[in-house]
Write an enzyme that holds these catalytic residues in place. Structure first.
Site, mmCIF file in Angstrom:
data_model
loop_
_atom_site.group_PDB
_atom_site.id
_atom_site.type_symbol
_atom_site.label_atom_id
_atom_site.label_comp_id
_atom_site.label_asym_id
_atom_site.label_seq_id
_atom_site.Cartn_x
_atom_site.Cartn_y
_atom_site.Cartn_z
ATOM 1 N N SER A 126 0.811 -1.216 0.000
ATOM 2 C CA SER A 126 0.000 0.000 0.000
ATOM 3 C C SER A 126 0.849 1.273 0.000
ATOM 4 O O SER A 126 1.935 1.319 0.601
ATOM 5 C CB SER A 126 -0.866 -0.023 1.265
ATOM 6 N N GLU A 128 0.303 3.635 1.734
ATOM 7 C CA GLU A 128 0.388 4.079 3.139
ATOM 8 C C GLU A 128 1.787 3.794 3.704
ATOM 9 O O GLU A 128 2.193 4.405 4.687
ATOM 10 C CB GLU A 128 -0.714 3.373 3.949
ATOM 11 N N TYR A 152 -1.231 0.616 10.538
ATOM 12 C CA TYR A 152 -1.544 -0.055 9.269
ATOM 13 C C TYR A 152 -0.329 -0.023 8.334
ATOM 14 O O TYR A 152 0.084 -1.050 7.790
ATOM 15 C CB TYR A 152 -2.745 0.638 8.606
HETATM 16 O O1 F7E Z 1 -8.970 8.217 4.123
HETATM 17 C C1 F7E Z 1 -9.313 11.651 5.372
HETATM 18 C C2 F7E Z 1 -8.347 10.748 6.089
HETATM 19 O O2 F7E Z 1 -9.920 6.123 5.083
HETATM 20 C C3 F7E Z 1 -8.509 9.079 3.119
HETATM 21 C C4 F7E Z 1 -7.200 2.258 2.450
HETATM 22 O O3 F7E Z 1 -7.737 1.560 1.354
HETATM 23 O O4 F7E Z 1 -5.947 3.727 1.019
HETATM 24 C C5 F7E Z 1 -6.909 3.702 2.060
HETATM 25 O O5 F7E Z 1 -6.438 4.394 3.218
HETATM 26 C C6 F7E Z 1 -8.231 10.442 3.700
HETATM 27 C C7 F7E Z 1 -7.360 10.449 4.967
HETATM 28 O O6 F7E Z 1 -8.299 6.027 3.107
HETATM 29 C C8 F7E Z 1 -12.552 11.286 6.995
HETATM 30 O O7 F7E Z 1 -7.773 11.420 7.209
HETATM 31 C C9 F7E Z 1 -11.241 12.911 6.387
HETATM 32 O O8 F7E Z 1 -6.426 11.489 4.875
HETATM 33 O O9 F7E Z 1 -10.588 6.818 2.740
HETATM 34 P P1 F7E Z 1 -9.538 6.744 3.784
HETATM 35 P P2 F7E Z 1 -6.748 5.921 3.524
HETATM 36 O O10 F7E Z 1 -6.541 6.126 4.956
HETATM 37 O O11 F7E Z 1 -5.956 6.794 2.598
HETATM 38 C C10 F7E Z 1 -4.682 3.117 1.314
HETATM 39 C C11 F7E Z 1 -3.845 3.163 0.058
HETATM 40 C C12 F7E Z 1 -4.832 1.766 1.902
HETATM 41 O O12 F7E Z 1 -3.999 0.885 1.691
HETATM 42 C C13 F7E Z 1 -5.914 1.567 2.908
HETATM 43 O O13 F7E Z 1 -6.218 0.197 3.097
HETATM 44 O O14 F7E Z 1 -9.471 11.021 4.096
HETATM 45 N N1 F7E Z 1 -10.646 11.751 6.015
HETATM 46 N N2 F7E Z 1 -12.409 12.638 6.973
HETATM 47 C C14 F7E Z 1 -11.421 10.722 6.379
HETATM 48 N N3 F7E Z 1 -11.265 9.406 6.222
HETATM 49 C C15 F7E Z 1 -12.256 8.591 6.685
HETATM 50 N N4 F7E Z 1 -12.141 7.245 6.535
HETATM 51 N N5 F7E Z 1 -13.379 9.096 7.313
HETATM 52 C C16 F7E Z 1 -13.579 10.445 7.486
HETATM 53 O O15 F7E Z 1 -14.579 10.884 8.043
#
Ligand code: F7E
Length: 323
Positions: A126, A128, A152
């Site tokens: 990932s 990440e 993660y």
């Molecule tokens: O967050 C911001 C949060 O949870 C994206 C997974 O598939 O991609 C994914 O991880 C962004 C972050 O994805 C909310 O802080 C704001 O900056 O959709 P996400 P992620 O963390 O980037 C990678 C490549 C993976 O490998 C992972 O498995 O959005 N954000 N407000 C929020 N995020 C969430 N979930 N919820 C909110 O309310």
């Protein structure tokens, strides 16, 4: 004879699209399913292909099951997609995340080495793992330093490295796909894209009056899961095992994502979106923009969805749901 593929995490967004893709290529598809008390919810992404695939209960932390399935199936290709995939939740359950994402990957890899050493092994790595490292040109690529900023990311980095270690130590065909964010109508609604679209649709119907989010300023490189599972398959067809970034090379902030989605629904996001510290992360990955030129040049992979067509498809799916 048909090639056999074993997919851990087959019930997820990527697992289900990958299973469909491999079936369309004539593969025999086997999948590991983690037991859940609400079977219907958990297996709904497999509804259309359930009669065509072979599934078995199991868990990547349960070595005996993995070994049993591996010995019986002796797959030609193993796709390790099983994970605790939510980055913010990994701060709440760090040990579980490490057990599943790091040791779970090692369990599947070790079982492949022991029982199906000729198999091609794919690890769902990932973006990440990069944390806040960015190359001087503003991109992340295979050579960018990896300094993860979440449990993660740390667990995924262990899996990434052990795959490289097994490749060199045991001459295994073990590869990493370093996938940047990828979404689809099958994305769970606690990831930001689905959360924004689902709630914006509810707001447009007068069923909700606000949307609570965390950090609006982080930026992500979002592609479509269907395009990215094609890349997973291509990675295992390459002449040698290797690591590949899969991304779109375009980046948008969460704020921009809100603006675009609400605009498509005839709304101004500023009237509805509020920040709630509950959704902030103890440490945030601020910026992602992947350079996938290696995958394009070597695998001839190219995405078919645009940012816009992906959002439109997701809006259509949430709009079609009865409320
Ligand atoms: O967050 C911001 C949060 O949870 C994206 C997974 O598939 O991609 C994914 O991880 C962004 C972050 O994805 C909310 O802080 C704001 O900056 O959709 P996400 P992620 O963390 O980037 C990678 C490549 C993976 O490998 C992972 O498995 O959005 N954000 N407000 C929020 N995020 C969430 N979930 N919820 C909110 O309310």
């Amino acid at each position: 004879m048909a090639k056999k593929a074993l997919i851990t995490g087959i019930t997820g967004q990527d697992g289900s699209y990958l299973a469909e893709h491999l079936l369309s290529l004539g593969y025999e598809v086997y999948g590991l399913i983690r037991r859940n008390s609400i079977t219907e919810n958990q297996q709904s992404r497999l509804d259309s292909i359930a009669p065509l695939i072979h599934t078995e209960y199991g868990d990547v932390s349960d070595v005996s099951t993995i070994d049993r399935v591996m010995m019986r199936v002796r797959p030609d290709e193993v796709y390790n997609l099983a994970a605790q995939s939510h980055v913010r939740i990994s701060f709440d359950v760090p040990q579980y995340t490490a057990q599943t994402n790091a040791l779970g990957a090692l369990n599947v890899l070790e079982s492949t080495r022991a029982h199906s050493p000729g198999a091609h092994f794919y690890q769902a790595s990932s973006s990440e793992m990069f944390g806040n490292s960015v190359d001087p040109d503003g991109k992340q690529r295979e050579t960018t330093r990896m300094v993860p900023v979440s449990p993660y990311g740390c667990a995924k980095l262990f899996a990434f490295n052990i795959v490289r270690n097994y490749r060199r130590s045991y001459n295994l065909f073990a590869s990493n796909g370093i996938l940047f964010n990828h979404e689809s109508p099958r994305r769970a609604s606690n990831f930001v894209t689905s959360k924004i679209i689902k709630n914006a649709v509810l707001i447009s119907r007068g069923k909700l009056d606000k949307l609570e989010l965390g950090n609006l300023d982080s930026q992500r490189d979002w592609g479509h899961s269907k395009d990215y599972v094609r890349a997973m398959h291509l990675i295992l067809q390459h002449t040698e095992p290797d690591d590949f970034v899969i991304s779109t090379g375009q980046t948008h902030s969460i704020r921009e994502f809100c603006e675009i989605v609400f605009q498509k629904l005839g709304l101004d996001y500023r009237k509805y979106v509020v920040q709630n510290p509950k959704y902030m992360r103890p440490e945030e990955l601020r910026f992602l923009c992947g350079d996938c030129s290696k995958a394009k040049a070597t695998l001839h992979w190219t995405p078919t969805y645009t940012f816009d067509s992906m959002i439109d498809e997701m809006i259509r799916q949430w709009s079609d749901k009865p409320t």
